[in-house]
Design an enzyme around this catalytic site. Structure first.
Site, PDB file in Angstrom:
ATOM      1  N   LYS A 112      75.037 -92.846 146.484  1.00 14.33           N
ATOM      2  CA  LYS A 112      75.457 -91.456 146.692  1.00 14.33           C
ATOM      3  C   LYS A 112      74.523 -90.558 145.870  1.00 14.33           C
ATOM      4  CE  LYS A 112      79.426 -88.352 146.646  1.00 14.33           C
ATOM      5  NZ  LYS A 112      78.719 -87.239 145.974  1.00 14.33           N
ATOM      6  N   LYS A 284      80.854 -96.991 154.070  1.00 13.86           N
ATOM      7  CA  LYS A 284      81.116 -96.604 155.458  1.00 13.86           C
ATOM      8  C   LYS A 284      81.411 -97.839 156.297  1.00 13.86           C
ATOM      9  CE  LYS A 284      77.469 -93.087 155.007  1.00 13.86           C
ATOM     10  NZ  LYS A 284      76.111 -92.702 155.442  1.00 13.86           N
ATOM     11  N   CYS A 402      65.846 -86.367 101.168  1.00 12.07           N
ATOM     12  CA  CYS A 402      66.719 -87.317 101.864  1.00 12.07           C
ATOM     13  C   CYS A 402      68.178 -86.996 101.556  1.00 12.07           C
ATOM     14  CB  CYS A 402      66.393 -88.744 101.422  1.00 12.07           C
ATOM     15  SG  CYS A 402      67.519 -89.986 102.104  1.00 12.07           S
ATOM     16  N   CYS A 425      66.558 -96.844  99.626  1.00 12.21           N
ATOM     17  CA  CYS A 425      67.540 -95.830 100.044  1.00 12.21           C
ATOM     18  C   CYS A 425      68.759 -96.529 100.640  1.00 12.21           C
ATOM     19  CB  CYS A 425      66.908 -94.896 101.073  1.00 12.21           C
ATOM     20  SG  CYS A 425      68.070 -93.734 101.812  1.00 12.21           S
TER      21      CYS A 425
END
Length: 567
Positions: A112, A284, A402, A425
């Site tokens: 579709k 269909k 940061c 970190c």
């Protein structure tokens, strides 16, 4: 000159069909452009040589004052919708009840397309009128615009009936849509919401030269007026393809509604990777005599239904913009949103990629924005609705440090992305572990984001090798609130199982920049074992197909770091 013009028209249309319909081009763009320019110049010098089926119509023509109305001989009806398997099965029951006594019912399932419906009328094989659906009874005559779309033949290939109406959908390919929006954003203009809006707007332009710039495509899906070209929908599509119409190949003949549901699931999983937008699957009854027997209601045919997928786009507001630190230290601005249902899930956060892109998209806190989520893709902000922007809004500030460890940020090699250079970190550590344990990498079930954060808080995990030391802390894990012995055992079993994971997934799990799953597979094949891979140098890496200088350099640099070798 007349013979040369005729040959050029025929040859160019042949190459259009090979390229757009059969995906089997015989010549490159340069040669095609040379032939096209020759025809343009020939017609410009000799206007009488330009015919109604000349490919030069695809670049558009002079503007018109307005779009005249066109009344459809047969209404262009809508389809009923289904949103789940139960509703499709109910449709099947209605069809079988309406065709009582028919032993075998075959369905055809088609994509579709998410675009604009068009009716094309041909007289003696020549395009006469192209019209939009409009209200189903009356549409707009857009013939000049339709001629610019690929998949709309200007003259049909025989055999064809004297009068033929073909119905289909005009769509804008995703690549063309992205390019169009990039240009609009550069100009400070409102981005289009989606390719469907861009296609519909393009087809209604008064200047067809502007329509041509949208690079629209047409896909036929049915026959309207005229002598039937075949006795079944599947054969109709085959016949229309031979006449020169764009007909998409992905469709399936199904002997039962269960086969239809399998096709629906398959298409749903591929939706995001298609080159154009779809919003469902149309089902269909295949045999046209049975379609006629079932007939239609005032709204739509009883022999067809549309299975609708969840919308991939929606509108919501940005409440705030936060910063996410990735496993390689890259800072990504993230939009915190008013929760909105899109793509089958409720979304409250969406990526803004980087600050340069955020500025280009002109997005601010308080904006009403278009959110997009396709398949498993991370939700993203397409753009802001500028006429709804609150007064006094300001552009978001670009961070300098940061948000997790306060380290001064640096620009990456591209000069675009901001990165935290601190390898210790906490945010980077947690993201590395989450990535390593993810399904595409070591696939450690139970070691998701919440568990990783809990283990970091308990000081049990601070780097990747700590995952494999958790067994000695089983008692401490089990004593943690909300964690029982059974949960701990399942986690430890998953960790143990990961020790036999494919080498390629291990390499991918290491989180080396530019090394995705494909590159990881190439590396695993080339080096075979970890003790060989850890000694890889640039010359060996660059010799591997599909690994370029940037990736080879990044891998070598990663392997040269003592900390990575220790890990």
């Amino acid at each position: 000159m007349k013979e040369r013009a005729a040959w050029l028209r025929s040859e160019l249309e042949r190459h259009n069909r090979l390229y757009y319909q059969q995906q089997a081009p015989e010549i490159g763009d340069t040669e095609y452009d040379r032939l096209f320019r020759e025809l343009v110049e020939l017609e410009a010098a000799n206007p009488e040589l330009r015919t109604e089926d000349s490919p030069t119509h695809r670049v558009g023509s002079a503007p018109v004052k307005d779009l005249p109305e066109h009344r459809h001989r047969r209404p262009m009806l809508s389809l009923d919708n289904a949103f789940d398997a139960a509703e499709l099965r109910a449709f099947d029951e209605r069809v079988r009840k309406g065709l009582a006594g028919v032993d075998s019912i075959e369905y055809i399932a088609e994509l579709k397309f998410d675009g604009l419906s068009l009716s094309l009328i041909y007289l003696e094989g020549l395009l006469n009128v192209a019209a939009t659906r409009g209200d189903g009874t009356t549409g707009e005559n857009v013939t000049a615009n339709a001629k610019t779309a690929q998949g709309v033949p200007l003259r049909l290939e025989p055999p064809f009936p004297p009068v033929l109406e073909v119905r289909g959908e005009v769509v804008m390919p995703k690549a063309a849509f992205d390019s169009l929006n990039a240009v609009r954003l550069e100009r400070g203009e409102q981005a289009f919401v989606n390719p469907r809006n861009a296609a519909a707007g393009g087809m209604r332009q008064l200047d067809s030269r502007l329509t041509a710039q949208r690079k629209l495509q047409f896909f036929a899906y049915s026959q309207g007026e005229g002598e039937p070209v075949a006795e079944a929908q599947s054969l109709v599509l085959d016949a229309l393809g031979r006449m020169g119409f764009g007909v998409y190949s992905q469709r399936k003949l199904c002997g039962s509604i269960e086969e239809v549901l399998e096709f629906v699931d398959s298409v749903s999983s591929e939706r995001a990777s298609l080159p154009f937008g779809i919003d469902g699957v149309v089902i269909k009854v295949n045999e046209i005599s049975l379609q006629n027997q079932l007939g239609s209601t005032s709204r739509g045919p009883r022999w067809a239904i549309a299975y609708k997928f969840p919308a991939e786009q929606s509108f919501t507001k940005i409440l705030a913009i936060s910063n996410h630190v990735g496993r390689t230290g890259v800072i990504t601005p993230v939009a915190e949103l008013e929760p909105v249902f899109v793509g089958g899930v409720t979304v409250s956060r969406a990526t803004l990629h980087n600050y340069e892109d955020l500025t280009r998209r002109n997005v601010r806190v308080g904006d009403t924005v278009i959110i997009q989520r396709a398949g498993d893709v991370i939700p993203e902000v397409v753009g802001a609705v500028l006429d709804k922007r609150p007064a006094g809004s300001t552009e978001p500030e670009v961070p300098t440090h940061c948000p997790e460890c306060q380290t001064l940020l640096v620009r990456d090699d591209s000069g675009i992305a901001l990165r935290c250079p601190n390898k210790s970190c906490p945010a980077q550590v947690s993201q590395k572990i989450i990535h390593f344990a993810s399904r595409g990498a070591m696939d450690i079930e139970g070691l998701g984001e919440k568990m990783v954060m809990r283990l970091i808080e308990m000081a049990l995990v601070a780097e990747l090798p700590d995952i494999y030391r958790l067994a000695v802390n089983a008692e401490k894990l089990a004593s943690e609130d909300r964690l029982g012995e059974q949960s701990v055992k399942k986690l430890l079993d998953a960790i143990e199982k990961s020790k036999t994971q494919d080498f390629a997934k291990f390499i991918f799990g290491l989180g080396i920049r530019f090394v995705g799953d494909r590159t990881a597979a190439d590396l695993a094949k080339a080096f075979g074992a970890i003790n060989v891979f850890r000694k890889a140098h640039y010359d060996e890496l660059i010799a591997i197909p599909d690994i370029g200088p940037r990736t080879a350099s990044e891998i070598e640099s990663w392997l040269e770091e003592p900390e990575n070798q220790r890990i």
